[in-house]
Scaffold this active site. Structure first.
Site, PDB file in Angstrom:
ATOM      1  CB  ILE A  10      -1.615  -5.029   9.185  1.00  0.00           C
ATOM      2  CG1 ILE A  10      -2.875  -4.271   9.639  1.00  0.00           C
ATOM      3  CG2 ILE A  10      -1.353  -4.854   7.686  1.00  0.00           C
ATOM      4  CD1 ILE A  10      -2.748  -2.767   9.593  1.00  0.00           C
ATOM      5  CG  ASP A  33       0.139   0.263  -1.111  1.00  0.00           C
ATOM      6  OD1 ASP A  33      -1.071   0.121  -0.893  1.00  0.00           O
ATOM      7  OD2 ASP A  33       0.591   0.756  -2.155  1.00  0.00           O
ATOM      8  CB  SER A 117       4.558   7.993   7.242  1.00  0.00           C
ATOM      9  OG  SER A 117       3.742   8.504   6.225  1.00  0.00           O
ATOM     10  N   GLY A 119       7.815   3.358   7.022  1.00  0.00           N
ATOM     11  CA  GLY A 119       8.561   2.462   6.139  1.00  0.00           C
ATOM     12  C   GLY A 119       9.400   3.262   5.151  1.00  0.00           C
ATOM     13  CE1 TYR A 121       5.887   7.116   0.416  1.00  0.00           C
ATOM     14  CE2 TYR A 121       4.003   7.604   1.795  1.00  0.00           C
ATOM     15  CZ  TYR A 121       4.538   7.294   0.563  1.00  0.00           C
ATOM     16  OH  TYR A 121       3.700   7.170  -0.532  1.00  0.00           O
TER      17      TYR A 121
END
Length: 349
Positions: A10, A33, A117, A119, A121
């Site tokens: 990304i 992130d 979410s 990954g 999470y």
């Protein structure tokens, strides 16, 4: 503007907004992130993020994009998956909806999302994908924006077992092999004994024969007549792709806006088709229009033929589109998810 799926990092995607699946606290954690912080410039992005403070789950915050090829980063905090009974679905839906609404407010024309979410999470990928596509579909019915769903690898992109099972069954070479044995006499099979014939060959033989028979039937009324001159035959040609398309649109009682949105086409692209009577569309464009207009298989073949195309027995894209038409599954977003899973290609854009 249409929906698009790409397999990429990304941080390498060009869009007005890059969405970051963020940590609630102003730290760069891991996965997407961390990659976004490092690509944008860790120190400067962290400094701005620190001014925002904690972000609640399902909420968003906006920062500059710094070294990314974007104008903004939207940081959104997705749910941690427990069992699906702790508002995980509502929180994830909120992440997508609020990001899209903020993109509208900022006057942006394109936005790139990861699968939020999925990954660390732990949100199930097939469920997360369905939520994303549901929100995107609703949004694009009312708004014009390029939405890019970015998946990093094949494991990041999953379909439900039911969808996979249905498609696999449709193109299952074992079924084709059984049919092949019933249709062909034993002596014609002896030459294949002792060696394995590729599944694609069987599939191609069976579908090619079916398509040839159907094409022959469709072509009979158009065969040149002995008592007609060439000039007379040319004067009695069937209607063009352009004229047939807009005849079908009129019959559907859909507005042009509804058609190009349901076909996942850009408005400018559709306008070009509309204004140029001699426009020759790409095959995927015609198939997308067949889906948008909810044509049956014979109508789809006819529209393709008027644009000098035909369904190919050796194309997985064509097979999957045919299956959708046969099953009357005319949701272009769901179809594109399936196509991307099997072929890395989608219809419309």
């Amino acid at each position: 503007m249409p929906f698009k799926i790409v397999r990429n990092d990304i941080t390498k995607v060009k869009a007005d907004i890059i969405v970051n699946t963020a940590n609630p606290n102003p730290v760069c954690a891991s996965g997407t992130d961390l990659a976004i912080y490092e690509a944008a410039g860790r120190e400067q992005l962290l400094a701005e993020r620190a001014q925002i403070g904690k972000i609640a789950r399902g909420e968003i915050a906006v920062t500059g994009a710094y070294n990314l090829n974007a104008k903004y980063i939207i940081h959104t905090v997705g749910p941690v998956w427990e069992d699906g009974k702790h508002h995980e679905f509502d929180i994830l839906e909120s992440c997508y909806r609020k990001s899209l609404q903020k993109a509208l407010e900022l006057g942006c024309e394109s936005i790139a999302f990861p699968l939020i979410s999925t990954g660390v999470y732990g949100f199930p990928k097939d469920k997360a994908l369905q939520i994303a596509v549901f929100v995107f579909s609703e949004f694009l019915l009312e708004n014009d924006m390029q939405i890019i769903l970015v998946v990093f690898d094949k494991k990041s992109f999953q379909l439900s077992g039911q969808i996979v099972g249905d498609i696999d069954s449709y193109i299952d070479a074992n079924y084709v092999r059984d049919s092949h044995k019933k249709e062909y006499p034993a002596r014609s099979r002896r030459s294949t004994r002792g060696r394995e014939i590729a599944e694609e060959v069987f599939c191609g033989e069976m579908l090619q024969r079916d398509i040839a028979e159907e094409s022959e039937a469709l072509a009979k009324p158009c065969m040149p007549l002995a008592d007609m001159s060439l000039e007379e035959q040319l004067e009695n040609m069937g209607v063009s792709f352009h004229d047939k398309l807009f005849e079908l649109i009129d019959a559907s009682h859909l507005e042009n806006k509804d058609v190009w949105k349901r076909a996942n086409l850009d408005r400018k692209h559709f306008s070009k088709i509309q204004c140029d009577a001699n426009y020759h569309p790409k095959k995927k464009t015609v198939m997308a229009l067949c889906i948008a207009l909810e044509l049956d298989l014979e109508q789809s073949k006819d529209l393709l033929a008027r644009a000098d195309w035909a369904f190919s027995p050796s194309s997985k894209v064509d097979l999957i589109v045919q299956k959708a038409i046969i099953d009357k599954q005319y949701d272009i977003m769901q179809l594109n998810i399936t196509l991307f899973k099997y072929t890395n290609e989608i219809l419309g854009v």
